[in-house]
Motif scaffolding. Structure first.
Motif, mmCIF file in Angstrom:
data_model
loop_
_atom_site.group_PDB
_atom_site.id
_atom_site.type_symbol
_atom_site.label_atom_id
_atom_site.label_comp_id
_atom_site.label_asym_id
_atom_site.label_seq_id
_atom_site.Cartn_x
_atom_site.Cartn_y
_atom_site.Cartn_z
ATOM 1 N N VAL A 105 8.083 2.801 -4.049
ATOM 2 C CA VAL A 105 6.875 3.512 -4.162
ATOM 3 C C VAL A 105 5.607 2.690 -3.959
ATOM 4 O O VAL A 105 5.577 1.911 -4.690
ATOM 5 C CB VAL A 105 6.750 4.209 -5.549
ATOM 6 N N ASP A 106 4.573 3.152 -3.175
ATOM 7 C CA ASP A 106 3.603 2.393 -2.766
ATOM 8 C C ASP A 106 2.758 2.314 -4.136
ATOM 9 O O ASP A 106 2.751 3.252 -5.146
ATOM 10 C CB ASP A 106 2.670 3.027 -1.663
ATOM 11 N N PRO A 107 1.763 1.357 -4.352
ATOM 12 C CA PRO A 107 1.041 1.335 -5.565
ATOM 13 C C PRO A 107 0.198 2.710 -5.905
ATOM 14 O O PRO A 107 -0.393 3.074 -4.740
ATOM 15 C CB PRO A 107 0.024 -0.038 -5.315
ATOM 16 N N VAL A 108 0.108 3.015 -7.225
ATOM 17 C CA VAL A 108 -0.620 4.195 -7.263
ATOM 18 C C VAL A 108 -1.758 3.771 -8.423
ATOM 19 O O VAL A 108 -1.536 3.153 -9.456
ATOM 20 C CB VAL A 108 0.196 5.237 -8.004
ATOM 21 N N LYS A 110 -5.042 10.913 -3.683
ATOM 22 C CA LYS A 110 -4.491 10.682 -2.446
ATOM 23 C C LYS A 110 -3.148 10.798 -2.616
ATOM 24 O O LYS A 110 -2.497 10.527 -3.486
ATOM 25 C CB LYS A 110 -5.022 9.328 -1.800
ATOM 26 N N ALA A 111 -2.555 11.006 -1.158
ATOM 27 C CA ALA A 111 -1.165 11.373 -1.287
ATOM 28 C C ALA A 111 -0.142 9.886 -1.900
ATOM 29 O O ALA A 111 -0.844 8.864 -1.552
ATOM 30 C CB ALA A 111 -0.703 11.449 0.189
ATOM 31 N N VAL A 112 0.683 10.112 -2.306
ATOM 32 C CA VAL A 112 1.603 8.742 -2.677
ATOM 33 C C VAL A 112 2.479 8.665 -1.860
ATOM 34 O O VAL A 112 3.466 9.620 -1.595
ATOM 35 C CB VAL A 112 2.183 9.153 -4.224
ATOM 36 N N ALA A 113 2.773 7.372 -1.338
ATOM 37 C CA ALA A 113 3.687 7.335 -0.329
ATOM 38 C C ALA A 113 5.181 6.700 -0.775
ATOM 39 O O ALA A 113 4.985 5.907 -1.748
ATOM 40 C CB ALA A 113 3.010 6.490 0.803
ATOM 41 N N VAL A 114 6.108 6.799 -0.123
ATOM 42 C CA VAL A 114 7.383 6.236 -0.608
ATOM 43 C C VAL A 114 8.118 6.045 0.676
ATOM 44 O O VAL A 114 8.212 6.660 1.478
ATOM 45 C CB VAL A 114 8.550 7.386 -1.465
ATOM 46 N N PRO A 129 0.064 14.615 -5.753
ATOM 47 C CA PRO A 129 0.299 14.007 -6.939
ATOM 48 C C PRO A 129 -0.271 14.510 -7.964
ATOM 49 O O PRO A 129 0.336 14.599 -9.191
ATOM 50 C CB PRO A 129 -0.020 12.523 -6.500
ATOM 51 N N ASP A 130 -1.385 14.617 -8.023
ATOM 52 C CA ASP A 130 -2.414 15.298 -9.329
ATOM 53 C C ASP A 130 -1.734 16.802 -10.037
ATOM 54 O O ASP A 130 -1.446 16.864 -11.039
ATOM 55 C CB ASP A 130 -3.910 15.358 -8.933
ATOM 56 N N LEU A 184 5.411 18.128 -0.569
ATOM 57 C CA LEU A 184 6.283 17.061 0.151
ATOM 58 C C LEU A 184 6.213 16.952 1.505
ATOM 59 O O LEU A 184 6.338 18.071 2.245
ATOM 60 C CB LEU A 184 7.446 16.774 -0.472
ATOM 61 N N GLU A 185 6.428 15.797 2.119
ATOM 62 C CA GLU A 185 6.771 15.571 3.540
ATOM 63 C C GLU A 185 7.470 14.357 3.708
ATOM 64 O O GLU A 185 7.010 13.347 3.169
ATOM 65 C CB GLU A 185 5.463 15.602 4.426
ATOM 66 N N ALA A 186 8.492 14.417 4.774
ATOM 67 C CA ALA A 186 9.328 13.324 4.772
ATOM 68 C C ALA A 186 9.834 12.892 6.210
ATOM 69 O O ALA A 186 10.045 13.840 6.996
ATOM 70 C CB ALA A 186 10.641 13.468 3.971
#
Length: 686
Positions: A189-192, A201-205, A225-226, A236-238
């Protein structure tokens, strides 16, 4: 006289001693409590609450029914009014059935917590700093329990996120495992960072994983994320890459790990659709590049894909399909294609469509392992894969784009059960005629037992063969036939090379373009006469005809070739081999009337399926030319013509046995006598 007393000089009545004492006690209790709380606060503040480490582990373990431990520094105190919690080496154990020992572990966790939220309502964190956290999300083999639902009875509640005003999370890894699919994933998981309870903002994985035995790479984003933190929607999108395929999935989940009953948008594209389905161990023929989209809904063990549209190669595809991931995988599909390119149909008989498109069928056959100048593919059936899953398919095709053979209205029903593949019925229209077939590939037997039963209803020859130089005008004849063969082998070539059975094509009464008949009979006199009279395309009447072969061990022998026309009788001997694909036929036409310039010698058809050759000048004709030349030299030029005279003694055929598709032994002349000019169903010319 005494003076009167003033009110100020009167004594006050004595107070309630019990009430005063109670107030003093209450005051003292409050002071003691405040003092105790202050003392506790002071002790905790001074010691940072490190001595509560074991108590915390014991209470947390009891509440979660999971072992909770802290291997490093531990702090739990009021600073000054908010609870400060620090744990280094925090570890929350997994259930015993899980493969990994820890459900959650973090190198360091620091939080500021609102005290009353621990007692009332939703937990509230003023701040959270998490470093190198690792979460393990697993399902059990029965898919009834998971690691993020707490409670030994299996009826506990899933993990709930607290409200967090400010957060800084870095180095977080998430591992997911579902043995039912089976699927494993290792995600980073990217830093949040969040402020005022908003991430903003969107949380990237991103990470890697394995689906069954196929590795993949994934990049995903949590778009809301909120809302996720506040137990709202989870958009979600992958983006997934696996086995030369690119798959995009998007949708909104009710909870972060719950896809049950949720419609998801799925797009997939790649170089070969068989590579995509190969990920889940489903074997289909190769395809050219494809691009498809559909809506997917998971319902227990079933994944339903509806509203599918897209293309493969130069053909379109639409419909729906279902994958049931039970103990034995099953695929069911209902598909439709408006226009199917003939090249895209090549894989259904074992050809690579890209090679067919660029280099032709012979090169495609060679790529399957077939020998030089062979067209029957030698690509083996995926026997092991066919025995691992079951399937059902209904496929409708409107038109096949083909340069030579007009095919349309294809209807295919396929059933694969325990390694037995049955295509029945397979029907289509060809040149205003109908073809129906039943094909069986039984891999339960080794090598595979294969049967072919293909039937052609009466079809106009003019249109059927129009792509091969036959004009529809003047050709009213029809043809019907049947191919029934049984063989053993795991490739089309091997199954035909060992096959036995019969091929028969019957031509009832009709007309055919004259030129084709003259080329077969090489009747130079009639051909020249018609050419000078300008009647080259005048129809020739066919009374009846039969082209049949009896097949034994992959060798096909003419049994018989017999065509009766108004002016000649065409017969043939020889045959061909499904194994070597060699062709060795001799076609002879005898006239029913006198012809001066008649070759009256067999026309040879040699070579292989891939490149047959027509030997018009046969040895017999060369011999007769030599005789004619000798006569012309020693006698007169007129005498030389005698070698090419056809006296016209051909015996007309009885059309009953011909139209019945009978063997050579059952054929008769028009006078009812057995024919002696058809050979004995031998693949060698005699």
């Amino acid at each position: 006289m005494d003076a009167p007393l003033h009110s100020d000089d009167r004594e006050a009545p004595p107070g309630n001693p019990h009430r005063a004492r109670a107030l003093r006690i209450l005051r003292n209790v409050v002071l003691v409590l405040v003092g105790a709380i202050f003392a506790v606060w002071l002790v905790l503040f001074v010691t940072k609450g490190r001595f509560l480490k074991h108590s915390f582990e014991r209470i947390a373990t009891s509440m979660t029914e999971r072992k909770v431990s802290v291997s490093g520094d531990f702090q739990l105190y009021f600073a000054p009014l908010r609870i400060k919690f620090v744990a280094e080496g925090l570890d929350v154990a997994n259930p015993q059935w899980a493969k990994r020992p820890s459900f959650f572990a973090a190198r360091r966790m620091e939080a500021r917590i609102a005290p009353l939220s621990l007692l009332f309502g939703r937990r509230h964190f003023h701040s959270l700093d998490l470093t190198q956290g690792e979460a393990d999300l697993e399902w059990d083999a029965a898919h009834r329990h998971n690691t993020w639902t707490f409670g030994s009875s299996g009826t506990g509640k899933p993990l709930e996120f607290p409200r967090i005003d400010r957060a800084a999370v870095s180095g977080t890894r998430i591992r997911y495992s579902d043995p039912q699919m089976p699927l494993t994933a290792d995600l980073l998981v990217d830093p949040v960072v969040s402020t005022d309870a908003r991430i903003g903002k969107a949380v990237a994985v991103r990470g890697t994983g394995t689906l069954r035995s196929t590795p993949f790479r994934v990049e995903a984003r949590l778009l809301t994320p909120d809302a996720t933190v506040n137990r709202g929607r989870n958009a979600l999108e992958a983006h997934i890459r696996a086995a030369n395929n690119v798959i995009d999935v998007s949708g909104t989940l009710p909870s972060i790990a719950d896809v049950e009953g949720v419609p998801l948008r799925v797009r997939a594209q790649g170089r070969d659709l068989s590579e995509l389905l190969g990920i889940i161990d489903v074997a289909i023929p190769q395809t050219r590049r494809y691009a498809l989209k559909a809506q997917m809904v998971k319902d227990g063990e079933t994944y339903r894909f509806t509203g599918m549209t897209g293309t493969f190669g130069q053909s379109d595809l639409s419909g729906r399909f279902t994958v049931t991931n039970a103990k034995r995988l099953r695929l069911d599909a209902t598909l439709a294609t408006r226009r199917l390119d003939i090249v895209d149909a090549a894989p259904f008989i074992g050809y690579n469509p890209d090679i067919v498109a660029s280099k032709g069928a012979v090169a495609a056959a060679a790529a399957t392992g077939a020998g030089a100048q062979r067209v029957l593919p030698d690509a083996a059936l995926p026997v092991e894969a066919m025995q691992r899953f079951d399937a059902g398919l209904d496929w409708k095709v409107g038109v096949v784009r083909s340069r030579n053979v007009p095919v349309q209205d294809i209807s295919l029903r396929l059933a694969l059960e325990q390694g037995r593949l049955k295509l029945s019925p397979l029907t289509f229209s060809m040149a205003r005629g109908d073809v129906s077939a039943d094909l069986v590939f039984n891999t339960r037997q080794r090598p595979s037992a294969v049967s072919y039963d293909i039937r052609l209803s009466p079809t106009p020859m003019g249109r059927l063969l129009s792509g091969y130089g036959v004009a529809e005008a003047g050709t009213s004849g029809t043809i019907r036939g049947r191919i029934k063969l049984e063989g053993r082998g795991d490739t089309i070539h091997d199954s035909l090379a060992t096959a036995s059975g019969r091929l028969a094509f019957v031509m009832p009464q009709g007309t055919f373009w004259t030129r084709n008949v003259q080329l077969a009979e090489l009747d130079l006199g009639t051909f020249a006469s018609k050419m000078f009279e300008g009647k080259l395309k005048k129809p020739v009447e066919i009374n009846c005809g039969l082209v049949a072969f009896t097949v034994r061990g992959g060798l096909a022998a003419a049994d018989p070739i017999l065509i009766d026309t108004s002016k000649n009788v065409v017969t043939g001997r020889g045959g061909f081999s499904f194994d070597t694909e060699a062709v060795d036929l001799a076609i002879r036409a005898d006239g029913k009337k006198f012809s001066l310039f008649s070759g009256q010698s067999p026309v040879g058809i040699h070579g292989h399926f891939a490149k047959p050759s027509l030997d018009i000048v046969s040895k017999q004709l060369v011999g007769r030319a030599g005789v004619g030349l000798g006569l012309a030299v020693v006698a007169t030029p007129v005498a030389g013509l005698l070698a090419f005279v056809d006296v016209g003694d051909a015996k007309s055929a009885a059309c009953g046995p011909v139209l019945a598709g009978a063997t050579a032994a059952a054929q008769r002349t028009s006078r009812g006598k057995p024919r002696d000019d058809l050979g004995k169903a031998d693949s060698r010319k005699k």
